[in-house]
Scaffold this active site. Structure first.
Site, PDB file in Angstrom:
ATOM      1  N   HIS A 100       9.447   6.781  -2.211  1.00 55.94           N
ATOM      2  CA  HIS A 100      10.180   5.820  -3.047  1.00 55.94           C
ATOM      3  C   HIS A 100       9.257   5.280  -4.126  1.00 55.94           C
ATOM      4  CE1 HIS A 100       8.447   3.671   0.414  1.00 55.94           C
ATOM      5  NE2 HIS A 100       8.243   2.656  -0.410  1.00 55.94           N
ATOM      6  N   HIS A 102       8.732   2.007  -6.500  1.00 56.18           N
ATOM      7  CA  HIS A 102       9.085   0.609  -6.737  1.00 56.18           C
ATOM      8  C   HIS A 102       9.113   0.355  -8.245  1.00 56.18           C
ATOM      9  CE1 HIS A 102       7.984  -0.972  -2.599  1.00 56.18           C
ATOM     10  NE2 HIS A 102       7.257   0.129  -2.598  1.00 56.18           N
TER      11      HIS A 102
HETATM   12  P1  AMP Z   1       6.467   0.521   1.038  1.00 56.20           P
HETATM   13  O1  AMP Z   1       5.511  -0.518   1.584  1.00 56.20           O
HETATM   14  O2  AMP Z   1       6.037   1.101  -0.266  1.00 56.20           O
HETATM   15  O3  AMP Z   1       6.810   1.570   2.078  1.00 56.20           O
HETATM   16  O4  AMP Z   1       7.787  -0.281   0.690  1.00 56.20           O
HETATM   17  C1  AMP Z   1       8.935  -0.284   1.480  1.00 56.20           C
HETATM   18  C2  AMP Z   1       9.903  -1.221   0.809  1.00 56.20           C
HETATM   19  O5  AMP Z   1      11.184  -0.998   1.363  1.00 56.20           O
HETATM   20  C3  AMP Z   1       9.571  -2.708   1.013  1.00 56.20           C
HETATM   21  O6  AMP Z   1       9.409  -3.314  -0.255  1.00 56.20           O
HETATM   22  C4  AMP Z   1      10.779  -3.239   1.766  1.00 56.20           C
HETATM   23  O7  AMP Z   1      11.155  -4.530   1.363  1.00 56.20           O
HETATM   24  C5  AMP Z   1      11.862  -2.215   1.400  1.00 56.20           C
HETATM   25  N1  AMP Z   1      12.917  -2.075   2.374  1.00 56.20           N
HETATM   26  C6  AMP Z   1      12.817  -1.877   3.709  1.00 56.20           C
HETATM   27  N2  AMP Z   1      14.027  -1.783   4.271  1.00 56.20           N
HETATM   28  C7  AMP Z   1      14.934  -1.922   3.282  1.00 56.20           C
HETATM   29  C8  AMP Z   1      16.364  -1.902   3.215  1.00 56.20           C
HETATM   30  N3  AMP Z   1      17.112  -1.751   4.317  1.00 56.20           N
HETATM   31  N4  AMP Z   1      16.957  -2.066   2.021  1.00 56.20           N
HETATM   32  C9  AMP Z   1      16.200  -2.232   0.902  1.00 56.20           C
HETATM   33  N5  AMP Z   1      14.871  -2.235   0.887  1.00 56.20           N
HETATM   34  C10 AMP Z   1      14.231  -2.095   2.062  1.00 56.20           C
END
Ligand code: AMP
Ligand code: ZN
Length: 137
Positions: A100, A102
């Site tokens: 993903h 950001h």
């Molecule tokens: P990372 O640390 O780069 O893996 O970021 C994962 C991101 O996913 C974090 O910013 C979380 O807030 C986001 N996240 C986790 N679960 C969900 C969800 N169900 N819907 C939207 N965002 C999510």
């Protein structure tokens, strides 16, 4: 679809999300734990964990959507700038093991990511590491 992957479930519509953009390969939705208002995630619908594990064509599709979504996030959040960030691996802060990107709107002086521990290479080290990397291409 990877087992127990929350983003696969979001892509499949099994878990709700606030969708921003969708096409047959890509989905963008609001991050549930925003660093700032409008913090958005852009994912491939297919499950890959890291950039180097994702086929270039899929990355190309992500990259062709990023400017459009980033422009909309930037305009809607009245930000002064934005970061596009992709954490690869637990050591790099990746908690969700589905690739993903950001998009994080930034305001001047907001103090987010204020630590940037830049250093200097000792004599000869930069050439050495550059050669090591080139050898792995
Ligand atoms: P990372 O640390 O780069 O893996 O970021 C994962 C991101 O996913 C974090 O910013 C979380 O807030 C986001 N996240 C986790 N679960 C969900 C969800 N169900 N819907 C939207 N965002 C999510
Ligand atoms: Zn997944």
């Amino acid at each position: 679809m990877a087992e127990n992957c929350i983003f696969c479930k979001i892509a499949a519509g099994q878990i709700p999300s606030l969708k921003i953009y969708e096409d047959k390969e890509i989905l963008a939705f609001l991050d549930i734990g925003p660093i700032s208002e409008g913090h958005t995630l852009v994912i491939p619908k297919q499950h890959y964990t890291k950039v180097h594990e994702c086929p270039p064509q899929v990355l190309a599709s992500i990259m062709s959507v990023l400017p459009k979504v980033a422009a909309a996030v930037f305009a809607a959040s009245a930000a002064d700038g934005y970061n596009i960030l992709c954490n690869n691996g637990r050591a790099a802060g990746q908690l969700v093991e589905h690739l993903h990107f950001h998009i994080i709107p930034r305001k001047t002086g907001d103090g987010v990511f204020s630590r940037w521990p830049a250093s200097k290479y000792p004599q000869g080290k930069a050439e050495e590491i550059a050669e090591k990397i080139r050898a792995k291409l």
